[in-house]
Design a protein around this motif. Sequence first.
Motif, PDB file in Angstrom:
ATOM      1  N   TYR A  65       0.703  -1.071  -0.355  1.00 43.71           N
ATOM      2  CA  TYR A  65      -0.086   0.123   0.113  1.00 43.71           C
ATOM      3  C   TYR A  65       0.828   1.357  -0.160  1.00 43.71           C
ATOM      4  CZ  TYR A  65      -4.326  -3.145   0.529  1.00 43.71           C
ATOM      5  OH  TYR A  65      -4.985  -3.978   0.653  1.00 43.71           O
ATOM      6  N   LEU A  66       1.883   1.566   0.570  1.00 43.17           N
ATOM      7  CA  LEU A  66       2.480   2.700   0.487  1.00 43.17           C
ATOM      8  C   LEU A  66       3.359   2.686  -1.143  1.00 43.17           C
ATOM      9  CD1 LEU A  66       5.482   2.615   4.399  1.00 43.17           C
ATOM     10  CD2 LEU A  66       3.407   4.552   3.181  1.00 43.17           C
ATOM     11  N   LEU A  67       4.256   1.612  -1.644  1.00 46.05           N
ATOM     12  CA  LEU A  67       4.085   2.118  -2.745  1.00 46.05           C
ATOM     13  C   LEU A  67       3.197   2.152  -3.783  1.00 46.05           C
ATOM     14  CD1 LEU A  67       6.914  -1.411  -2.711  1.00 46.05           C
ATOM     15  CD2 LEU A  67       7.350   0.983  -2.534  1.00 46.05           C
ATOM     16  N   SER A  68       1.592   2.238  -3.947  1.00 45.78           N
ATOM     17  CA  SER A  68       1.031   2.870  -4.231  1.00 45.78           C
ATOM     18  C   SER A  68       1.261   3.797  -4.264  1.00 45.78           C
ATOM     19  CB  SER A  68      -0.308   2.352  -3.878  1.00 45.78           C
ATOM     20  OG  SER A  68      -0.768   4.091  -2.733  1.00 45.78           O
ATOM     21  N   LEU A  69       1.642   4.811  -3.959  1.00 44.80           N
ATOM     22  CA  LEU A  69       1.547   6.338  -3.349  1.00 44.80           C
ATOM     23  C   LEU A  69       2.920   6.234  -4.964  1.00 44.80           C
ATOM     24  CD1 LEU A  69       2.538   7.412   0.360  1.00 44.80           C
ATOM     25  CD2 LEU A  69       0.134   6.892  -1.396  1.00 44.80           C
ATOM     26  N   ALA A 116       5.882  -6.289  -4.433  1.00 41.51           N
ATOM     27  CA  ALA A 116       5.281  -5.416  -3.901  1.00 41.51           C
ATOM     28  C   ALA A 116       5.569  -4.399  -4.534  1.00 41.51           C
ATOM     29  CB  ALA A 116       5.975  -5.683  -2.149  1.00 41.51           C
ATOM     30  N   ILE A 117       6.580  -4.568  -5.532  1.00 40.30           N
ATOM     31  CA  ILE A 117       6.315  -3.288  -6.206  1.00 40.30           C
ATOM     32  C   ILE A 117       5.583  -2.895  -7.557  1.00 40.30           C
ATOM     33  CG2 ILE A 117       8.612  -1.899  -7.606  1.00 40.30           C
ATOM     34  CD1 ILE A 117      11.176  -2.965  -5.863  1.00 40.30           C
ATOM     35  N   GLY A 118       6.084  -4.639  -7.747  1.00 42.42           N
ATOM     36  CA  GLY A 118       3.984  -4.513  -8.816  1.00 42.42           C
ATOM     37  C   GLY A 118       3.549  -3.995  -8.467  1.00 42.42           C
ATOM     38  N   THR A 119       3.011  -4.432  -7.099  1.00 39.35           N
ATOM     39  CA  THR A 119       1.274  -4.339  -7.329  1.00 39.35           C
ATOM     40  C   THR A 119       1.480  -2.998  -6.780  1.00 39.35           C
ATOM     41  OG1 THR A 119       1.403  -6.274  -6.023  1.00 39.35           O
ATOM     42  CG2 THR A 119      -0.112  -4.721  -5.756  1.00 39.35           C
ATOM     43  N   GLY A 120       2.763  -1.824  -6.154  1.00 41.12           N
ATOM     44  CA  GLY A 120       2.049  -0.858  -5.564  1.00 41.12           C
ATOM     45  C   GLY A 120       2.593   0.492  -7.253  1.00 41.12           C
ATOM     46  N   LEU A 121       2.895  -0.573  -8.349  1.00 45.02           N
ATOM     47  CA  LEU A 121       2.697   0.570  -9.383  1.00 45.02           C
ATOM     48  C   LEU A 121       1.129  -0.023  -9.765  1.00 45.02           C
ATOM     49  CD1 LEU A 121       4.695   1.876 -11.427  1.00 45.02           C
ATOM     50  CD2 LEU A 121       5.296  -0.162 -12.743  1.00 45.02           C
TER      51      LEU A 121
END
Length: 496
Positions: A65-69, A116-121
């Motif tokens: 969720y943080l990486l969605s920013l 995690a990186i891909g999901t945030g993107l």
Amino acid sequence: MPLPISQKHPKGLYILFFAEMWERFSYYGMRAILLLFLIDNVTGGMGMSAAEGAAIYGIYTASVYLLSLPGGWLADNILGQKKAIWYGGIVIMLGHIILAVPGGSALFFIGLTTVAIGTGLLKPNISSIVGELYPEGGARRDAAFSIFYMGINLGSFLGIAIVGYLGQRVSWHMGFGAAAVGMFLGLIVFHFGSARYLKGLGDVPPAKISTPETVAQSKTNSKLGYGLIALIIAFLVILQITGTIDMTTAQGLAKGAGVIIVVVSASYFLYILVAGGLTKVEQRRVLVLIILYLAAALFWAGYEQAGTSLQIFADRHTQRMLGGWEVPSSWFQNFQPAFVLIFAPVLASLWISLAAKGRNPSIPVKFAAGLILTGLSFFVMVAASGIAVKGDLVSPLFLTFTYFLQTIGELCLSPVGLSSYTKLAPKRYVSQLMGIWFVATSLGNLIAGLFAGGFDEENIMQMPALFNQVAIISTGFGLLLLIFWKKVKSWMGGVQ
């Protein structure tokens, strides 16, 4: 609530529906077995303690969720939403492929980080394109998001069922591989469907208007951002040196991440209240957003126990025999999406019916209901754990009822919170405050992981007290919000 069939939606909605369904299949499927894999020391898992495994689980789910920013920022400034979704999906699939390869802890953490990186993107941008399909807004747009929400929960249900079974009954890495297949199917749907039905949507970043004022504001924000980063680093160093937090351990890293989230959120709210150029009405509305942020973080801290403490309870203390077959413990997490699919239309109809009679509960009352229901669900678990400490396996009805209460609480709070942030946020801060809403979810996930880390495999006598702690905090905050709901509503400045 979905509209009648006669009021058709653009085909692009269904492309996004199935792309998101398969992405959620991969995310929730892998999440269902993640903690079990981390703490398994018999059938090829990582063999960690519950405390260490739960901390890593919390860091991972919070990071998503943080990486969605930054994911949203990249789409808005560099890639455009469509490319962000495409590249994000590819990165997610590669991450699951890495997880499917038995190769030791280093390779596993590389895979987890990649997912995690891909999901945030991907995650923040696919929802944005749904909104772009309905520039006119209104009830038709609301109905579209209801349909899209069903796709999320359908993907969750299928992922937990299939990936959970393969991971627990065949092999952990087979489960991770199935999550990769799910994301691959989502990529196929999106690639071919978007080329035909999503033309002109999310292809390029939105145009930026540059003026002397915006350039000056950007420089000021950059300086404040660098200052905040320096302050956080200094604070974490002090905590490490004084021994308050040991960030050489997974639990310490999770606590450090929690400090970062709290400091960033508090600093941002303080900045827009003091230096954001808000009117008195806007300032009061931001105060309401702060209250809703705290309520949401507490709610998700309880709700996300599904993958942590409640997963451990299902695996070790719940009667799972059905005839001569043992139900995979990860399947208990499927109660949440199943109940959402069943009861979301019911709750939507209820709110519409009450609104027609002028009796629709206000936003703070719905938030209070969500928290109180979550608190009550953990009182159920206090009773269940009281049986477990005697050495007996507990009826699956305890977890079933727990998940039922939590899901009704989610339907009271989650969609209402998403809507309220768009309504209450000052217009020039809407996008940023929507990001803060997801940060509340991130903080809740992190707390859920840290809480589950308190489970000591050698001392199950502490389970009732731990569940009771969550029950009291959630119920207490909910009751406090219920007592002062009129005051909070008055700060909303007429927003319903």
